[in-house]
Design a protein around this motif. Structure first.
Motif, PDB file in Angstrom:
ATOM      1  N   ARG A  78       3.145  -1.582   0.671  1.00 15.86           N
ATOM      2  CA  ARG A  78       2.461  -1.180   1.909  1.00 15.86           C
ATOM      3  C   ARG A  78       3.421  -0.783   3.018  1.00 15.86           C
ATOM      4  NH1 ARG A  78      -1.522  -5.628   0.767  1.00 15.86           N
ATOM      5  NH2 ARG A  78      -0.073  -7.034   1.838  1.00 15.86           N
ATOM      6  N   ALA A  79       4.721  -1.031   2.847  1.00 12.38           N
ATOM      7  CA  ALA A  79       5.693  -0.768   3.906  1.00 12.38           C
ATOM      8  C   ALA A  79       5.725   0.699   4.361  1.00 12.38           C
ATOM      9  CB  ALA A  79       7.084  -1.215   3.457  1.00 12.38           C
ATOM     10  N   PRO A  80       5.627   1.679   3.457  1.00 12.38           N
ATOM     11  CA  PRO A  80       5.686   3.077   3.925  1.00 12.38           C
ATOM     12  C   PRO A  80       4.477   3.524   4.744  1.00 12.38           C
ATOM     13  CG  PRO A  80       6.280   2.916   1.591  1.00 12.38           C
ATOM     14  CD  PRO A  80       5.691   1.596   1.981  1.00 12.38           C
ATOM     15  N   LEU A  81       3.411   2.756   4.778  1.00  9.11           N
ATOM     16  CA  LEU A  81       2.225   3.151   5.540  1.00  9.11           C
ATOM     17  C   LEU A  81       2.541   3.119   7.033  1.00  9.11           C
ATOM     18  CD1 LEU A  81      -0.557   1.167   3.624  1.00  9.11           C
ATOM     19  CD2 LEU A  81       0.078   3.575   3.382  1.00  9.11           C
ATOM     20  N   GLY A  82       2.563   4.251   7.650  1.00  8.27           N
ATOM     21  CA  GLY A  82       2.832   4.312   9.084  1.00  8.27           C
ATOM     22  C   GLY A  82       4.240   3.903   9.460  1.00  8.27           C
ATOM     23  N   GLY A  83       5.176   3.906   8.490  1.00 10.84           N
ATOM     24  CA  GLY A  83       6.556   3.542   8.789  1.00 10.84           C
ATOM     25  C   GLY A  83       6.752   2.061   9.027  1.00 10.84           C
ATOM     26  N   ALA A  84       5.884   1.227   8.463  1.00  9.71           N
ATOM     27  CA  ALA A  84       6.001  -0.217   8.666  1.00  9.71           C
ATOM     28  C   ALA A  84       7.268  -0.744   8.009  1.00  9.71           C
ATOM     29  CB  ALA A  84       4.773  -0.915   8.091  1.00  9.71           C
ATOM     30  N   SER A 119       5.323  11.618   2.885  1.00 10.93           N
ATOM     31  CA  SER A 119       6.366  10.787   2.275  1.00 10.93           C
ATOM     32  C   SER A 119       5.802   9.467   1.764  1.00 10.93           C
ATOM     33  CB  SER A 119       7.475  10.514   3.288  1.00 10.93           C
ATOM     34  OG  SER A 119       6.965   9.830   4.431  1.00 10.93           O
ATOM     35  N   ALA A 120       4.780   8.943   2.442  1.00  8.70           N
ATOM     36  CA  ALA A 120       4.186   7.670   2.035  1.00  8.70           C
ATOM     37  C   ALA A 120       3.438   7.800   0.711  1.00  8.70           C
ATOM     38  CB  ALA A 120       3.249   7.151   3.123  1.00  8.70           C
ATOM     39  N   TRP A 121       2.845   8.974   0.457  1.00  8.55           N
ATOM     40  CA  TRP A 121       2.182   9.184  -0.839  1.00  8.55           C
ATOM     41  C   TRP A 121       3.160   8.944  -1.981  1.00  8.55           C
ATOM     42  CZ3 TRP A 121      -2.858   9.630  -1.769  1.00  8.55           C
ATOM     43  CH2 TRP A 121      -3.707  10.081  -0.750  1.00  8.55           C
ATOM     44  N   LEU A 145       6.330   7.446  -1.804  1.00  3.81           N
ATOM     45  CA  LEU A 145       6.985   6.143  -1.771  1.00  3.81           C
ATOM     46  C   LEU A 145       6.056   5.018  -2.235  1.00  3.81           C
ATOM     47  CD1 LEU A 145       9.026   6.372   1.555  1.00  3.81           C
ATOM     48  CD2 LEU A 145       9.902   6.435  -0.788  1.00  3.81           C
ATOM     49  N   CYS A 146       4.825   5.023  -1.754  1.00  2.00           N
ATOM     50  CA  CYS A 146       3.879   3.971  -2.146  1.00  2.00           C
ATOM     51  C   CYS A 146       3.612   4.008  -3.652  1.00  2.00           C
ATOM     52  CB  CYS A 146       2.571   4.122  -1.374  1.00  2.00           C
ATOM     53  SG  CYS A 146       2.685   3.701   0.381  1.00  2.00           S
ATOM     54  N   ALA A 147       3.455   5.208  -4.202  1.00  2.00           N
ATOM     55  CA  ALA A 147       3.201   5.336  -5.635  1.00  2.00           C
ATOM     56  C   ALA A 147       4.393   4.849  -6.448  1.00  2.00           C
ATOM     57  CB  ALA A 147       2.872   6.784  -5.980  1.00  2.00           C
ATOM     58  N   LEU A 148       5.603   5.230  -6.033  1.00  2.00           N
ATOM     59  CA  LEU A 148       6.802   4.814  -6.767  1.00  2.00           C
ATOM     60  C   LEU A 148       7.013   3.306  -6.701  1.00  2.00           C
ATOM     61  CD1 LEU A 148       9.382   7.621  -5.873  1.00  2.00           C
ATOM     62  CD2 LEU A 148       8.247   7.204  -8.063  1.00  2.00           C
ATOM     63  N   ILE A 149       6.776   2.723  -5.529  1.00  2.00           N
ATOM     64  CA  ILE A 149       6.965   1.277  -5.384  1.00  2.00           C
ATOM     65  C   ILE A 149       5.928   0.514  -6.197  1.00  2.00           C
ATOM     66  CG2 ILE A 149       6.905  -0.651  -3.752  1.00  2.00           C
ATOM     67  CD1 ILE A 149       8.005   1.277  -1.630  1.00  2.00           C
ATOM     68  N   ALA A 150       4.683   0.974  -6.156  1.00  2.00           N
ATOM     69  CA  ALA A 150       3.629   0.315  -6.940  1.00  2.00           C
ATOM     70  C   ALA A 150       3.935   0.373  -8.429  1.00  2.00           C
ATOM     71  CB  ALA A 150       2.275   0.962  -6.645  1.00  2.00           C
ATOM     72  N   TRP A 151       4.422   1.518  -8.878  1.00  2.00           N
ATOM     73  CA  TRP A 151       4.726   1.673 -10.310  1.00  2.00           C
ATOM     74  C   TRP A 151       5.954   0.870 -10.716  1.00  2.00           C
ATOM     75  CZ3 TRP A 151       9.055   4.500 -12.334  1.00  2.00           C
ATOM     76  CH2 TRP A 151       9.095   4.514 -13.726  1.00  2.00           C
ATOM     77  N   SER A 152       7.050   1.033  -9.987  1.00  2.00           N
ATOM     78  CA  SER A 152       8.287   0.337 -10.363  1.00  2.00           C
ATOM     79  C   SER A 152       8.145  -1.169 -10.190  1.00  2.00           C
ATOM     80  CB  SER A 152       9.462   0.856  -9.529  1.00  2.00           C
ATOM     81  OG  SER A 152       9.237   0.648  -8.138  1.00  2.00           O
ATOM     82  N   GLY A 153       7.338  -1.598  -9.220  1.00  2.00           N
ATOM     83  CA  GLY A 153       7.138  -3.031  -9.023  1.00  2.00           C
ATOM     84  C   GLY A 153       6.385  -3.695 -10.156  1.00  2.00           C
ATOM     85  N   SER A 154       5.640  -2.887 -10.924  1.00  2.00           N
ATOM     86  CA  SER A 154       4.911  -3.472 -12.050  1.00  2.00           C
ATOM     87  C   SER A 154       5.843  -3.983 -13.140  1.00  2.00           C
ATOM     88  CB  SER A 154       3.940  -2.444 -12.642  1.00  2.00           C
ATOM     89  OG  SER A 154       4.637  -1.350 -13.216  1.00  2.00           O
ATOM     90  N   LEU A 155       7.133  -3.635 -13.040  1.00  2.00           N
ATOM     91  CA  LEU A 155       8.124  -4.170 -13.980  1.00  2.00           C
ATOM     92  C   LEU A 155       8.082  -5.688 -14.005  1.00  2.00           C
ATOM     93  CD1 LEU A 155      10.735  -3.898 -15.739  1.00  2.00           C
ATOM     94  CD2 LEU A 155      12.020  -3.939 -13.592  1.00  2.00           C
TER      95      LEU A 155
END
Length: 269
Positions: free
Chosen positions: A231-237, A155-157, A159-169
């Protein structure tokens, strides 16, 4: 007495409906043109798509403890991957500022003011085109990371990718803002160093400890919220609400600044 349409006929479209349809058609056409222009810029494409994976492989190869665990299913390479993928997305997004500076020098933005295209729509098209390339950059970096030793939950793969991409807005609007704010010959030289400084100051590559001066300063940097959320999805942080507030506030500031500078730059038309 009002006229009643004959059976089998349709009521003529109103003027506002026709104008809305025309604006939507112009917006779609301009987006296609902008995407084609971006794809023809081979130097920017190679830089945006090749640099992040190369940095990940280079830094990962030199990291002695890259395989050490930082969570139940996450290793240090995964944290490094997310930070570099986010940096690549931000770098790609800000590249839109350079094209804006060139278009200003050529008088293209003033010509656009003669069309029904609204200032916000012009900014939106630039942002979408930048984010389209950013999506490819993030995806390519994550693919390289998967084969380069990064370990994180399934799930982190995503979520992290989507957040990194959408955050570039946020930084797509930032690049546009600087593109209108700075002279053409300066914007390309400034964007890279400014983004690097903001990335380090916001704790993108190395988070600062809470309660320290650097930790307090990093919370107001435009990169802080994005780094925390990615970085939040890493290990459920978990993440603090200040991270969301940081992202929303800077997105509003940069987008409003880009629209303001666009209106000011084309006010003579």
């Amino acid at each position: 007495m009002t006229a009643t349409p004959l059976p089998g006929t349709t009521r003529p479209a109103s003027g506002s409906a026709i104008r809305s349809t025309a604006r939507a058609a112009i917006l779609r056409t301009y987006l296609r043109v902008e995407l084609r222009r971006t794809l023809r810029d081979r130097r920017t494409l190679v830089f945006s798509l090749a640099l992040p994976p190369a940095v990940f492989l280079g830094v990962g190869a030199s990291a002695d403890d890259g395989t050490s665990q930082v969570g139940p299913e996450t290793n240090l390479m995964a944290s490094l991957l997310v930070s570099i993928a986010l940096y690549g997305a931000l770098l790609t997004a800000t590249s839109g500022g350079a094209s804006v500076a060139v278009e200003r020098a050529q008088g293209w933005t003033r010509q656009l003011r003669l069309t029904p295209l609204e200032p916000w729509a012009y900014v939106l098209v630039k942002v979408l085109a930048s984010m389209a390339i950013g999506a490819v950059s993030v995806l390519l970096t994550f693919v390289v990371g998967a084969f380069g030793g990064a370990q994180l939950p399934a799930s982190a793969w995503v979520l992290c990718a989507l957040i990194a991409w959408s955050g570039s807005l946020v930084f797509a609007a930032f690049g546009l803002f600087l593109g209108y704010l700075l002279p053409t010959e300066s914007v390309v030289k400034v964007l890279g160093p400014v983004l690097t400084v903001l990335s380090f100051a916001g704790g993108l590559f190395l988070p600062f400890s809470d309660g320290t001066v650097f930790g307090d300063v990093s919370r107001v940097m435009p990169t802080y919220g994005l780094a925390e959320l990615a970085r939040a999805p890493l290990g459920g942080a978990s993440f603090e609400a200040v991270a969301v507030i940081n992202v929303v506030a800077w997105a509003v500031i940069f987008f409003a600044g880009a629209v303001w500078r666009f209106r000011k730059d084309t006010a003579r038309v």
